[in-house]
Scaffold this active site. Structure first.
Site, short mmCIF file in Angstrom:
data_model
loop_
_atom_site.label_atom_id
_atom_site.label_comp_id
_atom_site.label_asym_id
_atom_site.label_seq_id
_atom_site.Cartn_x
_atom_site.Cartn_y
_atom_site.Cartn_z
N ASN A 85 0.87 -1.18 0.00
CA ASN A 85 0.00 0.00 0.00
C ASN A 85 0.90 1.23 0.00
OD1 ASN A 85 -1.79 2.06 0.46
ND2 ASN A 85 -2.43 1.36 2.50
N TRP A 86 0.98 1.86 -1.16
CA TRP A 86 1.91 2.99 -1.29
C TRP A 86 1.37 4.26 -0.63
CZ3 TRP A 86 4.00 2.79 -7.07
CH2 TRP A 86 4.68 1.57 -7.26
N LYS A 87 0.11 4.24 -0.22
CA LYS A 87 -0.53 5.42 0.39
C LYS A 87 -0.32 6.65 -0.51
CE LYS A 87 -0.24 3.20 4.86
NZ LYS A 87 -0.16 3.30 6.33
N HIS B 169 -9.67 1.35 4.82
CA HIS B 169 -8.41 1.53 5.55
C HIS B 169 -8.65 2.48 6.73
CE1 HIS B 169 -4.31 2.54 6.55
NE2 HIS B 169 -3.94 1.48 5.85
N GLU C 28 -6.97 4.79 7.90
CA GLU C 28 -6.65 6.20 7.64
C GLU C 28 -7.84 6.89 6.98
OE1 GLU C 28 -2.93 5.49 5.62
OE2 GLU C 28 -2.02 4.93 7.53
N GLU D 124 -5.58 -4.90 10.44
CA GLU D 124 -4.58 -3.86 10.68
C GLU D 124 -4.90 -3.16 12.00
OE1 GLU D 124 -2.42 -2.60 6.87
OE2 GLU D 124 -4.16 -1.30 7.07
N GLY E 27 2.33 2.28 11.04
CA GLY E 27 3.29 3.38 10.94
C GLY E 27 3.97 3.72 12.26
N SER F 285 3.30 -2.06 10.38
CA SER F 285 4.74 -2.05 10.63
C SER F 285 5.44 -3.36 10.27
CB SER F 285 5.02 -1.68 12.10
OG SER F 285 4.57 -0.36 12.37
N GLY G 288 2.84 -1.10 4.37
CA GLY G 288 2.86 0.32 4.05
C GLY G 288 4.28 0.79 3.78
N GLY G 289 4.90 1.41 4.77
CA GLY G 289 6.21 2.03 4.61
C GLY G 289 7.25 1.18 3.89
P1 13P Z 1 2.94 0.48 7.79
O1 13P Z 1 3.47 -0.82 7.22
O2 13P Z 1 3.67 1.68 7.31
O3 13P Z 1 2.76 0.40 9.26
O4 13P Z 1 1.45 0.65 7.18
C1 13P Z 1 0.55 -0.38 7.32
C2 13P Z 1 -0.66 -0.06 6.51
O5 13P Z 1 -1.42 0.81 6.88
C3 13P Z 1 -0.86 -0.79 5.26
O6 13P Z 1 -2.12 -0.54 4.74
#
Ligand code: 13P
Length: 259
Positions: free
Chosen positions: A12-14, A103, A105, A175, A181, A221, A242-243
């Site tokens: 997930n590149w956000k 998600h 977020e 999640e 994050g 994470s 994510g990251g």
């Molecule tokens: P991180 O891996 O950066 O914690 O993000 C997780 C996430 O929200 C994937 O959708």
């Protein structure tokens, strides 16, 4: 549960990577993915921002990369006066296979509710794509002992009343919000326990066949160091990253992590 399901590792590149950067990242991924076959029973998807999807689609299709195309969100209507929105129908035209929905977020920053998520799941399924339905509890809910209840509620809101066949084809991503994050990955035991709870809830809603087929990812994470043990857990069928998915070497290390 005997045979494990094909694990789906998703990036997930956000809100990262404009289309030039996206092309560079997908080229780096291509080189690493081509270097050796992916491990047996493992599938990969990447979820760029909307403005980079077409660029990534062209790169993936031209080079026949073993990477499925994903999106991070969609609107529930096919078209209309919804300024700034992108429909599931539009994503399907770009050969998007997986659409993340709900998600945390988006639930937090855009006010998305369980009802909104259900409508989006309807639209994603109507256009022949797989929803990746994100569920998870806040730290307060976990501390209060409400985590399993909240997660079951989110799963039920998105999936109740659907056939076993349909539910078996979706992906649910667990999640925990406190792990996103933050660098604080859930323990393998916590991830396994909640993924098993999700599978049990799917069974209650749509039957044993759906429970056996549904794929449940863990996200929060994830690193190359934590990926293998998480993937080895019996009820964890993949990872939503994510990251670490923004770094080709780290992401491919996660994809290749030994379960
Ligand atoms: P991180 O891996 O950066 O914690 O993000 C997780 C996430 O929200 C994937 O959708």
């Amino acid at each position: 549960m005997t045979d494990k399901r094909t694990a789906l590792v998703s990036g997930n590149w956000k809100m990262h990577e404009n289309h030039f950067e996206a092309l560079k990242l997908v080229q780096e991924l291509a080189a690493l993915v081509r270097a050796a076959a992916l491990p047996e029973g493992r599938e990969v998807s990447i979820h760029p921002p909307f403005t980079s999807i077409r660029t990534v689609q062209t790169a993936v299709e031209t080079d026949h990369l073993p990477i499925a195309l994903g999106a991070q969100n969609c609107h529930h209507e096919d078209r209309g006066a919804f300024t700034g929105e992108v429909s599931a129908e539009m994503l399907a035209k770009l050969n998007v296979a997986y659409v993340i929905t709900g998600h945390s977020e988006r639930r937090t920053h855009c006010g998305e509710t369980d009802v909104d998520v259900r409508r989006k799941v309807d639209a994603i399924l109507a256009h022949g794509m797989h929803p990746v339905i994100c569920v998870g509890e806040t730290l307060d809910e976990r501390v209060a002992g409400d985590a399993a209840h909240r997660v079951r509620e989110q799963v039920s809101a998105a999936l109740s009343g659907r056939s076993g066949e349909v539910v078996g084809g979706v992906v649910v991503a667990y999640e925990p919000i406190w792990a996103i994050g933050t660098g604080e990955t859930a323990s393998v035991d916590d991830a396994e326990q909640m993924c098993a709870t999700i599978r049990e809830e799917v069974g209650r809603l749509a039957g044993a066949g759906a429970a056996a087929a549904v794929r449940v990812q863990y996200g929060g994470s994830v690193t190359p160091e934590s990926a293998g043990a998480l993937l080895a857990a019996p009820n964890v069928d993949g990872l939503l990253v994510g990251g670490a998915s923004l770094d080709a070497e780290r992401f491919v290390a996660i994809v290749r992590a030994r379960a």
